[in-house]
Enzyme design. Structure first.
Site, PDB file in Angstrom:
ATOM      1  N   HIS A 176       4.685  10.817 -12.230  1.00 47.56           N
ATOM      2  CA  HIS A 176       3.881   9.684 -12.596  1.00 47.56           C
ATOM      3  C   HIS A 176       4.811   8.282 -12.004  1.00 47.56           C
ATOM      4  O   HIS A 176       6.038   8.169 -12.098  1.00 47.56           O
ATOM      5  CB  HIS A 176       4.191   9.554 -14.102  1.00 47.56           C
ATOM      6  CG  HIS A 176       3.623   8.605 -14.653  1.00 47.56           C
ATOM      7  ND1 HIS A 176       2.038   8.016 -14.575  1.00 47.56           N
ATOM      8  CD2 HIS A 176       4.012   7.608 -15.361  1.00 47.56           C
ATOM      9  CE1 HIS A 176       1.760   6.958 -15.297  1.00 47.56           C
ATOM     10  NE2 HIS A 176       3.021   6.620 -15.940  1.00 47.56           N
ATOM     11  N   TYR A 223      -2.135  -3.463  10.617  1.00 43.95           N
ATOM     12  CA  TYR A 223      -1.564  -3.727   9.163  1.00 43.95           C
ATOM     13  C   TYR A 223      -2.524  -2.557   8.141  1.00 43.95           C
ATOM     14  O   TYR A 223      -2.934  -2.893   6.923  1.00 43.95           O
ATOM     15  CB  TYR A 223      -2.125  -5.073   8.580  1.00 43.95           C
ATOM     16  CG  TYR A 223      -1.143  -6.008   9.404  1.00 43.95           C
ATOM     17  CD1 TYR A 223       0.068  -6.150   8.988  1.00 43.95           C
ATOM     18  CD2 TYR A 223      -1.729  -6.771  10.412  1.00 43.95           C
ATOM     19  CE1 TYR A 223       0.878  -7.267   9.972  1.00 43.95           C
ATOM     20  CE2 TYR A 223      -0.975  -7.750  11.071  1.00 43.95           C
ATOM     21  CZ  TYR A 223       0.291  -7.924  10.914  1.00 43.95           C
ATOM     22  OH  TYR A 223       1.252  -8.945  11.541  1.00 43.95           O
TER      23      TYR A 223
END
Length: 129
Positions: free
Chosen positions: A20, A121
């Site tokens: 998590h 990018y």
């Protein structure tokens, strides 16, 4: 025999360690090396595999809470490339940051997957839900 679409054992092992709020980076071919985090280089040639290829394989098996990309992705890529990324990341909240700010998040990741991606990018940071 292991019957799963993700056959790369190092990549599979990395994803199995994600918990998590952990993050992983999927980068294009020109992204810098970060010695402080594990890097799995799966690049073969230009766009083999691409960042999108890797996303398509892992996202059905990886719960993403949000992701980050560089703002420059939107100004350096054509509409078709942006549309393809939006389709794959459809329900995932995305935040765009200046590329320099984006790179400051990288050392916090548990791993980096380097692809042969050539879209400008197109690096992405995924945070597990």
């Amino acid at each position: 025999m292991f019957n799963h679409p993700l056959l790369n054992p190092a990549l599979h092992e990395l994803l199995m360690r994600v918990r998590h709020t952990n993050t992983i980076v999927i980068s294009d071919k020109g992204f810098p090396f970060w010695p402080e985090i594990e890097t799995i280089d799966i690049s073969l040639a230009d766009d083999q595999p691409s960042v999108l290829d890797v996303l398509k394989v892992i996202l059905p098996h990886f719960t993403v809470g949000k992701c980050w990309m560089a703002e420059e992705f939107n100004s350096w890529n054509n509409e078709e490339t942006k549309k393809q990324f939006a389709a794959v990341l459809s329900d995932i909240p995305r935040e765009f940051k200046d590329h320099d700010e984006f790179k400051k998040l990288v050392p916090k990741a548990i791993g980096l997957i380097r692809t042969g991606g050539t879209a400008s990018y197109s690096n992405i940071i995924l945070e597990s839900a």
